[in-house]
Every structure is written in C-alpha cells, then in structure tokens.
Design a protein around this motif. Structure first.
Motif, PDB file in Angstrom:
ATOM      1  N   ASN A 177       5.023  -2.286  15.176  1.00 22.62           N
ATOM      2  CA  ASN A 177       5.556  -1.243  14.295  1.00 22.62           C
ATOM      3  C   ASN A 177       4.861   0.063  14.649  1.00 22.62           C
ATOM      4  O   ASN A 177       3.639   0.124  14.788  1.00 22.62           O
ATOM      5  CB  ASN A 177       5.314  -1.580  12.823  1.00 22.62           C
ATOM      6  CG  ASN A 177       5.813  -0.462  11.924  1.00 22.62           C
ATOM      7  OD1 ASN A 177       5.042   0.353  11.435  1.00 22.62           O
ATOM      8  ND2 ASN A 177       7.126  -0.388  11.736  1.00 22.62           N
ATOM      9  N   VAL A 187       4.393  -5.675   4.533  1.00 24.29           N
ATOM     10  CA  VAL A 187       5.122  -6.649   5.345  1.00 24.29           C
ATOM     11  C   VAL A 187       4.664  -8.036   4.919  1.00 24.29           C
ATOM     12  O   VAL A 187       3.492  -8.391   5.064  1.00 24.29           O
ATOM     13  CB  VAL A 187       4.862  -6.410   6.851  1.00 24.29           C
ATOM     14  CG1 VAL A 187       5.428  -7.543   7.689  1.00 24.29           C
ATOM     15  CG2 VAL A 187       5.461  -5.072   7.271  1.00 24.29           C
ATOM     16  N   ARG A 221       5.308  -8.683  16.738  1.00 24.89           N
ATOM     17  CA  ARG A 221       6.067  -7.488  16.339  1.00 24.89           C
ATOM     18  C   ARG A 221       5.200  -6.249  16.511  1.00 24.89           C
ATOM     19  O   ARG A 221       3.997  -6.294  16.242  1.00 24.89           O
ATOM     20  CB  ARG A 221       6.473  -7.617  14.873  1.00 24.89           C
ATOM     21  CG  ARG A 221       7.052  -6.342  14.257  1.00 24.89           C
ATOM     22  CD  ARG A 221       7.534  -6.594  12.823  1.00 24.89           C
ATOM     23  NE  ARG A 221       8.182  -5.408  12.281  1.00 24.89           N
ATOM     24  CZ  ARG A 221       7.583  -4.539  11.461  1.00 24.89           C
ATOM     25  NH1 ARG A 221       6.329  -4.729  11.075  1.00 24.89           N
ATOM     26  NH2 ARG A 221       8.240  -3.481  11.021  1.00 24.89           N
ATOM     27  N   HIS A 276       0.857  -1.201   0.000  1.00 23.90           N
ATOM     28  CA  HIS A 276       0.000   0.000   0.000  1.00 23.90           C
ATOM     29  C   HIS A 276       0.881   1.235   0.000  1.00 23.90           C
ATOM     30  O   HIS A 276       2.088   1.154   0.244  1.00 23.90           O
ATOM     31  CB  HIS A 276      -0.897   0.002   1.251  1.00 23.90           C
ATOM     32  CG  HIS A 276      -0.093   0.157   2.511  1.00 23.90           C
ATOM     33  ND1 HIS A 276       0.519  -0.905   3.134  1.00 23.90           N
ATOM     34  CD2 HIS A 276       0.250   1.256   3.220  1.00 23.90           C
ATOM     35  CE1 HIS A 276       1.180  -0.469   4.186  1.00 23.90           C
ATOM     36  NE2 HIS A 276       1.045   0.846   4.264  1.00 23.90           N
TER      37      HIS A 276
END
Ligand code: SIN
Ligand code: FE2
Length: 208
Positions: free
Chosen positions: A195, A177, A193, A119
């Motif tokens: 971000n 990702v 994770r 994106h």
C-alpha cells in the motif's frame, strides 16, 4: 467512482495491469535505496506487523522514544528518502485538486498475516489536503469509520490497482486493514500486499 462516505472516494481498478507493474518496479527501486524496516509503537515498543519505507522529501515513521512523526532521513541508512516516482505522483495529480505536491509517500508491505489497526492519519499539518492510497498485489479488507474512535465502521475489499482518496469530511476518519487475502493477485511474485499513501505534510500554501 464510489463515495464510501462523504469525502472518502473509492476508485476501483484505477490502475491497469501494466501501470501496476511499472509502479511495482518503481517501488522495488525505492526499497533498494531505502530498505524496508519494521517500525515500533511509541512507548510500548511493540513491533508493527507491516514493514515500511518511504519516498519523498519527508517520510512517516514511528519508534519508541519519539513516536509518530515525519523525518527527512531513513532511520537506518541516515540517507534522504528517494524521490517520489512520476508513476506515483501522477496519481495524486489526477485524483486530487490539491494545488500542492505531496512531500511523503509511505510504502507499507503486508505479508498475508500482517494487519493495520484502526487509526487516523493526523501527523500532517495540511489536514485540508487529502491522503491518496494505492493498493498493489494481494487484496485486503479495508475498514473505515468516522472521525470519532469507537463509532460504527464499514468494510470494503480493496484489490490491486484500486485507489482510495481520504479527504474532505473523511480526512480524519478512522481506518485500518483487518486482513490480507492470500493468493488473490499474481502481481507480486512473493505474495503479500503493497500500500502506498501519499500525503501533503506542510501547509498547502508552503513553498515547495
Ligand atoms: C494506512 O492507513 O497507512 C494503510 C492503509 C492501507 O494499507 O490500505
Ligand atoms: Fe492510515
């Protein structure tokens, strides 16, 4: 510092372990005030595989009816988002030369099976300001291309403490990702994770 593409700057190991731990504590406080939620895609209502929340005066969100946008309030609690902690703001101030502060910090939480499709970050008026991305916890495979959909892409593994600045000619690059690598960091006891992406939303010249 590694220039992955013009304006796409990779700062590996930018945050030392102690700074990462401090930031995770700050993120936990944000999540207590503004719980993680699962956004859905515009129109289809398909759920994202990441959970998210925000801090800052504006938060990014998506839902079926109104689509991608910034809102001043959490969609479930109706409360203003918590302030962006100094630990996170300091990264913006150090790695960008943007004269304005970011209004938004999007917090994405990935379990090991979460992904983020390719994106562009283009819901901001301030396309002259960069987006700053901070990775915490498990490593991921980050994919990036140019500003046109369907072009050639490259991949870069991002580890805990790494920072990426998405600016200049790469400000509108496609990125996503592809995967989270399991058991690659002990920073988050529950794995996964985090971000953080910092964004200037209103024009850089707008008063704070
Ligand atoms: C995003 O593009 O919003 C997240 C990127 C990442 O998780 O590294
Ligand atoms: Fe993005």
């Amino acid at each position: 510092m590694i220039e992955l593409a013009p304006g796409l700057i990779y700062l590996p190991d930018y945050l030392a372990r102690a700074a990462q731990e401090e930031m995770v504590d700050d993120v936990r406080a944000i999540v207590r005030a503004a719980p993680l939620f699962t956004p859905v895609m515009p129109r289809t209502g398909k759920a994202f595989s990441v959970q998210m929340t925000n801090c800052g005066t504006l938060g990014w969100m998506s839902d079926r009816d109104k689509g991608y946008r910034y809102e001043a309030h959490h969609p479930q609690t109706g409360e203003a988002w918590p302030a962006i902690p100094a630990s996170i703001l300091n990264v913006w101030r150090t790695v960008t030369d943007c004269p304005a502060s970011p209004e938004a910090c999007l917090v994405n939480f990935y379990t090991v099976d979460a992904r983020m499709g390719l994106h562009q970050d283009r819901d901001e008026e301030a396309l002259d300001a960069p987006v700053v991305s901070i990775s915490l916890g498990g490593s991921c495979l980050f994919r990036f291309g140019g500003a046109a959909r369907g072009g050639r892409t490259k991949s870069q593994r991002l580890n805990s403490g790494d920072v990426v600045v998405i600016g200049g000619p790469s400000r509108l690059c496609f990125h996503g990702v592809d995967r989270i690598y399991p058991a690659t960091s002990a920073l988050l006891a529950q794995g996964g994770r985090i971000n953080l992406t910092l964004r200037r939303v209103r024009p850089v010249q707008a008063p704070d």
